[in-house]
Enzyme design. Structure first.
Site, PDB file in Angstrom:
ATOM      1  N   LYS A   9       3.326  24.445  23.441  1.00  0.00           N
ATOM      2  CA  LYS A   9       3.953  25.743  23.667  1.00  0.00           C
ATOM      3  C   LYS A   9       5.148  25.515  24.599  1.00  0.00           C
ATOM      4  O   LYS A   9       5.002  25.439  25.808  1.00  0.00           O
ATOM      5  CB  LYS A   9       2.955  26.715  24.307  1.00  0.00           C
ATOM      6  N   GLU A  56       0.312  20.928  36.831  1.00  0.00           N
ATOM      7  CA  GLU A  56       1.368  20.417  37.712  1.00  0.00           C
ATOM      8  C   GLU A  56       2.222  21.623  38.059  1.00  0.00           C
ATOM      9  O   GLU A  56       2.955  22.139  37.222  1.00  0.00           O
ATOM     10  CB  GLU A  56       2.184  19.325  37.017  1.00  0.00           C
ATOM     11  N   CYS A 113      11.027  20.363  40.154  1.00  0.00           N
ATOM     12  CA  CYS A 113       9.829  20.653  40.945  1.00  0.00           C
ATOM     13  C   CYS A 113       9.732  19.767  42.186  1.00  0.00           C
ATOM     14  O   CYS A 113       9.155  20.166  43.195  1.00  0.00           O
ATOM     15  CB  CYS A 113       8.578  20.508  40.085  1.00  0.00           C
ATOM     16  N   GLU A 141       9.202  28.273  46.789  1.00  0.00           N
ATOM     17  CA  GLU A 141       9.997  27.460  45.873  1.00  0.00           C
ATOM     18  C   GLU A 141      11.122  28.304  45.272  1.00  0.00           C
ATOM     19  O   GLU A 141      10.881  29.349  44.676  1.00  0.00           O
ATOM     20  CB  GLU A 141       9.116  26.904  44.753  1.00  0.00           C
TER      21      GLU A 141
END
Length: 496
Positions: A189, A265, A300, A399
């Site tokens: 996906k 993750e 990330c 973040e």
């Protein structure tokens, strides 16, 4: 490397696969719904892509389960799966320019990055994992003399891989290569922000000889088809890279359904500590700048928190600003561009809101901070540096996933460790020092899944990638990535 004009010419003639890929065939979504894939550098609609939902997930899972149970891939000898995946890698290499162009157009990253990093890393992942799969051995336990216990690695079943938009093909390869190598069926996906390279990849999977139904691609949204896959009782594993918020939702869906294995993750807010005894501050400044400004900061493991020893702050910040000046937003199709477009207007607005909060909370905006355009269009933002930050500021705690770095200082080793670990995230961390003892001691104390000393992101396919705390539990790459997609079966034999 093609010239700027050659990439532009190629972009004008490229055609995209836009339908879902199920059981070896491209098909429209059952609902007939589509969504727009947009080039963030220009605002141009690239394609209308099938928007899959629960009905499509039901069909894909049934197909994937059936082919898994048939054994056409799951029970194929490891050596044969290896040959097929190596051919898959060869085909990716043959079509490297097309795949690079697709990701550049779809999510705005510089073409030079795709050609020089993303696609080579994707190829390496497939080749390394393929070569490893026939070298994963079982075990024999030390039982008594009248019995024997054999432990073997078995494929699990249906793996749903939900991947992000920042490295569309590379992140997909980290999931699907080891899952396929272990013998599983895979449903990929891709993000709705960058689905096109995954759909092109499907054609290469079929050409490589992966049996129909073993590899499927369902474009669509996380709250529709992504949720349907995560809740499905016949999906045995969810593997995910993305935000911490969504990772938590997926864990909940796994618990609500069949307790499927869940590999996550998630987010990062990685600290990079620069000690005064680092002799090569120029190298440290280059690495820090590259770590936060490359790929537009949509990384990330970005070096989003810099911790500088007080005595070298002024010198280091001068070097960092000079490095920031080298990152200039430009047309992603230009091979000279090292900073492309933000993936879409919504994410650009989010980055700008973080910058505004940094200013309002009292941080010093030292450099950048403005939205910009290229040739009067597109979603671009300048490299941005904040100093004099505090731990409770929004730009320090959360973040941003953009080219924004928050700088703080420390005076003692203990303070550096405290500041670095004072975060809900624990993906990566960096240390710059020429004192080996200090480097080793600091690395042991940092709460991060990966620690790099005198470099940034210097790992390869042989070492695992993943974090701790709210950065998740994933271990992509290395032999650990294959183990994730197998289950250990123990067979006890009575020899008496």
């Amino acid at each position: 490397m093609k010239s700027y004009s050659q990439w532009q010419e190629m972009a004008n003639s490229i055609e995209f696969n836009t339908n879902a890929f199920i059981n070896g065939t491209f098909v429209a979504a059952q609902s007939g719904e589509t969504f727009s894939s947009i080039n963030p550098a220009t605002g141009e609609v690239l394609a209308e892509v099938a928007s899959c939902d629960s009905e499509d997930a039901e069909i894909a899972v049934a197909v994937a389960k059936q082919v898994f149970e048939s054994g056409s891939w799951s029970r194929k000898p490891a050596l044969e799966r290896k040959k097929t995946l190596l051919k898959f890698a060869d085909l990716i290499e043959q079509h490297a320019e097309t795949l690079s162009l697709i990701d550049t157009l779809d999510m705005g990253k510089p073409i030079a990055d795709c050609v020089g990093f993303d696609i080579p890393n994707t190829i390496e992942t497939f080749r390394w994992t393929a070569e490893a799969i026939d070298k994963v051995y079982g075990e024999i336990s030390p039982t008594n003399t009248n019995s024997m216990a054999l432990m073997t690695h078995e494929p699990i079943g249906v793996v749903a891989a939900i991947v992000p938009w920042n490295y569309p093909l590379m992140m997909a390869s980290w999931k699907i290569a080891p899952a396929l190598a272990a013998g599983n069926s895979v449903i990929l996906k891709p993000s709705e922000k960058s689905p096109l390279s995954a759909l092109f990849l499907a054609t290469l999977a079929k050409e490589a000889g992966i049996p129909d139904g073993v590899f499927n691609v369902l474009p669509g949204f996380g709250h529709t088809v992504g949720k349907a896959l995560a809740l499905h009782n016949e999906v045995d594993v969810i593997t995910f890279t993305g935000s911490t918020k969504v990772a938590g939702q997926l864990m909940g869906y796994a618990g609500e359904s069949n307790l499927k294995r869940t590999w996550l993750e998630a987010g990062g807010k990685s600290p990079c500590i620069i000690f005064a005894d680092c002799e090569d501050l120029e190298a440290a400044a280059f690495a820090a700048a590259f770590g936060i400004f490359s790929n537009q900061g949509e990384v990330c493991i970005a070096t989003s928190r810099l911790l500088i020893e007080e005595s070298i702050k002024d010198k280091f910040m001068g070097l960092l600003v000079e490095q920031a000046k080298n990152f200039i937003p430009g047309d992603p199709l230009n091979p000279e561009t090292n900073m492309g477009a933000i993936v879409d207007q919504q994410h650009l607005n989010n980055i700008i809101s973080f910058i505004e909060s940094g200013v309002s909370e009292g941080a010093n905006l030292l450099y950048g901070g403005n939205q910009t355009t290229v040739d009067g269009q597109g979603c671009f933002v300048q490299p941005t540096i904040f100093t004099d930050t505090q731990q409770n500021m929004n730009i320090v705690e959360n973040e941003i996933f953009g080219p924004v770095v928050a700088v703080n200082t420390f005076t003692t080793w203990e303070e550096a460790i405290h500041l670095a670990n004072d975060s809900k995230y624990g993906l990566a961390a960096g240390i710059w020092t020429d004192n080996l003892k200090k480097a080793h001691k600091t690395a042991r104390e940092l709460q991060a899944g990966m620690v790099w000393i005198n470099n940034w992101a210097g790992s390869d396919s042989t070492t695992p990638f993943g974090g701790v705390k709210q950065s998740g539990n994933a271990r992509d790459k290395s032999l650990h990535s294959i183990d994730k997609y197998t289950e250990m079966k123990t067979t006890w034999i009575d020899l008496s």
